[in-house]
Design a protein around this motif. Structure first.
Motif, mmCIF file in Angstrom:
data_model
loop_
_atom_site.group_PDB
_atom_site.id
_atom_site.type_symbol
_atom_site.label_atom_id
_atom_site.label_comp_id
_atom_site.label_asym_id
_atom_site.label_seq_id
_atom_site.Cartn_x
_atom_site.Cartn_y
_atom_site.Cartn_z
ATOM 1 N N TYR A 85 6.988 10.505 5.628
ATOM 2 C CA TYR A 85 6.125 9.359 5.903
ATOM 3 C C TYR A 85 6.394 8.688 7.254
ATOM 4 N N ASP A 86 7.611 8.718 7.739
ATOM 5 C CA ASP A 86 7.917 8.055 9.004
ATOM 6 C C ASP A 86 7.073 8.570 10.168
ATOM 7 N N PRO A 87 6.794 9.899 10.261
ATOM 8 C CA PRO A 87 5.972 10.380 11.380
ATOM 9 C C PRO A 87 4.535 9.858 11.377
ATOM 10 N N LEU A 88 4.078 9.291 10.272
ATOM 11 C CA LEU A 88 2.733 8.723 10.242
ATOM 12 C C LEU A 88 2.612 7.538 11.200
ATOM 13 N N GLY A 89 3.704 6.801 11.357
ATOM 14 C CA GLY A 89 3.641 5.603 12.175
ATOM 15 C C GLY A 89 2.782 4.525 11.554
ATOM 16 N N ALA A 90 2.827 4.402 10.233
ATOM 17 C CA ALA A 90 1.971 3.453 9.523
ATOM 18 C C ALA A 90 2.105 2.006 10.007
ATOM 19 N N PRO A 91 3.317 1.519 10.304
ATOM 20 C CA PRO A 91 3.430 0.115 10.724
ATOM 21 C C PRO A 91 2.645 -0.211 11.986
ATOM 22 N N ASP A 92 2.437 0.787 12.857
ATOM 23 C CA ASP A 92 1.750 0.536 14.124
ATOM 24 C C ASP A 92 0.323 1.077 14.148
ATOM 25 N N ALA A 140 0.852 -1.184 0.000
ATOM 26 C CA ALA A 140 0.000 0.000 0.000
ATOM 27 C C ALA A 140 0.891 1.237 0.000
ATOM 28 N N ALA A 141 0.492 2.260 -0.728
ATOM 29 C CA ALA A 141 1.311 3.458 -0.851
ATOM 30 C C ALA A 141 1.716 4.009 0.503
ATOM 31 N N ILE A 142 0.815 3.969 1.471
ATOM 32 C CA ILE A 142 1.092 4.532 2.780
ATOM 33 C C ILE A 142 2.208 3.775 3.493
ATOM 34 N N ASP A 143 2.450 2.525 3.068
ATOM 35 C CA ASP A 143 3.535 1.717 3.632
ATOM 36 C C ASP A 143 4.776 1.759 2.741
ATOM 37 N N ARG A 144 4.587 1.906 1.443
ATOM 38 C CA ARG A 144 5.701 1.866 0.503
ATOM 39 C C ARG A 144 6.666 3.019 0.693
ATOM 40 N N TYR A 145 6.134 4.231 0.876
ATOM 41 C CA TYR A 145 6.992 5.405 0.947
ATOM 42 C C TYR A 145 7.515 5.610 2.369
ATOM 43 N N THR A 146 8.774 6.012 2.461
ATOM 44 C CA THR A 146 9.420 6.225 3.758
ATOM 45 C C THR A 146 10.170 7.546 3.737
ATOM 46 N N GLY A 147 10.757 7.905 4.843
ATOM 47 C CA GLY A 147 11.525 9.146 4.924
ATOM 48 C C GLY A 147 10.888 10.116 5.906
ATOM 49 N N VAL A 148 11.411 11.356 5.933
ATOM 50 C CA VAL A 148 10.992 12.314 6.950
ATOM 51 C C VAL A 148 9.539 12.735 6.809
ATOM 52 N N LYS A 173 8.704 18.661 6.182
ATOM 53 C CA LYS A 173 8.068 17.384 5.862
ATOM 54 C C LYS A 173 7.650 16.634 7.126
ATOM 55 N N THR A 174 8.446 16.764 8.186
ATOM 56 C CA THR A 174 8.104 16.096 9.434
ATOM 57 C C THR A 174 6.784 16.619 9.971
ATOM 58 N N ALA A 175 6.603 17.938 9.963
ATOM 59 C CA ALA A 175 5.352 18.530 10.441
ATOM 60 C C ALA A 175 4.175 18.078 9.585
ATOM 61 N N LYS A 176 4.379 17.989 8.283
ATOM 62 C CA LYS A 176 3.298 17.551 7.396
ATOM 63 C C LYS A 176 2.916 16.101 7.681
ATOM 64 N N GLY A 177 3.909 15.258 7.906
ATOM 65 C CA GLY A 177 3.634 13.873 8.237
ATOM 66 C C GLY A 177 2.865 13.751 9.539
ATOM 67 N N ARG A 178 3.267 14.526 10.536
ATOM 68 C CA ARG A 178 2.558 14.502 11.817
ATOM 69 C C ARG A 178 1.120 14.993 11.654
ATOM 70 N N LEU A 179 0.917 15.989 10.786
ATOM 71 C CA LEU A 179 -0.425 16.514 10.554
ATOM 72 C C LEU A 179 -1.335 15.439 9.954
ATOM 73 N N VAL A 180 -0.854 14.746 8.940
ATOM 74 C CA VAL A 180 -1.665 13.707 8.299
ATOM 75 C C VAL A 180 -1.909 12.549 9.258
ATOM 76 N N GLY A 181 -0.930 12.260 10.109
ATOM 77 C CA GLY A 181 -1.128 11.225 11.114
ATOM 78 C C GLY A 181 -2.212 11.607 12.104
#
Length: 217
Positions: free
Chosen positions: A52-59, A42-50, A164-172
């Motif tokens: 996507y990592d703050p999403l915490g998708a694996p957990d 799934a795209a949300i799992d495929r992409y990584t980095g500053v 990017k970190t702030a954006k990832g946290r926002l989407v999370g």
């Protein structure tokens, strides 16, 4: 796009220039040679980095992942706009990759904008893409926040890489709270309720990065 990416990836010399690969990453060119047969995620799992990592998708729990699948669209240089739950193979391509006569900036905008417009259907687009990826699929009327840091004296500084970190946290946070926002007013109400500083400035909106930092235990 796949054909062009396969062509430049077939030789190490062309892949190095077209895909901007160094000695340690040159093997990534092989990803583009097996796009139609390799495994997907799934795209949300495929992409990584500053971003996507703050999403915490694996957990993430099922409800959070469902929100991402229903609301998140990723602008892929290879596949165009893809949903957060769409299956994506590993590949190597960026918005500024060079694929001979095929220019991403000319190829993607028209179909990407059309698909994004159809998906939104009059709703709100919170556009968190970087400038290079926004150019691959412009969305008129989208809310494009500027991520800023605010110091103790109130001075604001726009962030570059770490925005990017702030954006990832926002989407999370949007996903974990099950946010349902279809207007700017609803977005602002959600932000206030969740202590997120989303504030108007002269020509747009500021997202204050500090308001999205994890609370210390």
């Amino acid at each position: 796009m796949i054909t062009a990416a396969r062509s430049v990836s077939s030789e190490e010399s062309t892949a190095r220039t077209a895909l901007k690969l160094g000695p340690k990453s040159i093997a990534e060119r092989f990803r583009n040679l097996s796009l139609e047969t390799s495994g997907t995620m799934a795209a949300i799992d495929r992409y990584t980095g500053v971003l996507y990592d703050p999403l915490g998708a694996p957990d993430a729990d099922a409800a959070t992942r469902t929100w991402w699948f229903e609301h998140v669209v990723v602008q892929s240089a290879m596949f165009g706009p893809i949903g957060g739950g769409d299956p994506v193979p590993a590949y190597r391509l960026s918005h500024d990759s060079r694929l001979g006569s095929l220019r991403l900036a000319a190829h993607w905008p028209a179909p990407s904008s059309r698909v994004l417009g159809e998906r939104v259907a009059g709703g709100l687009v919170l556009d968190l893409r970087s400038e290079g990826y926004r150019q691959l699929g412009p969305v008129p009327g989208a809310v494009v926040p500027r991520v800023v840091s605010v110091d103790g004296s109130g001075r604001r500084k726009a962030l570059n890489h770490w925005n990017k970190t702030a954006k990832g946290r926002l989407v999370g946070l949007l996903a974990r709270t099950g946010a349902e926002v279809s207007t700017v007013g609803e977005l602002l109400s959600w932000a206030t309720a969740n202590d997120v500083r989303f504030e108007a400035h002269d020509d747009g909106w500021d997202l204050v990065a500090e308001s999205l930092e994890p609370v210390a235990a």
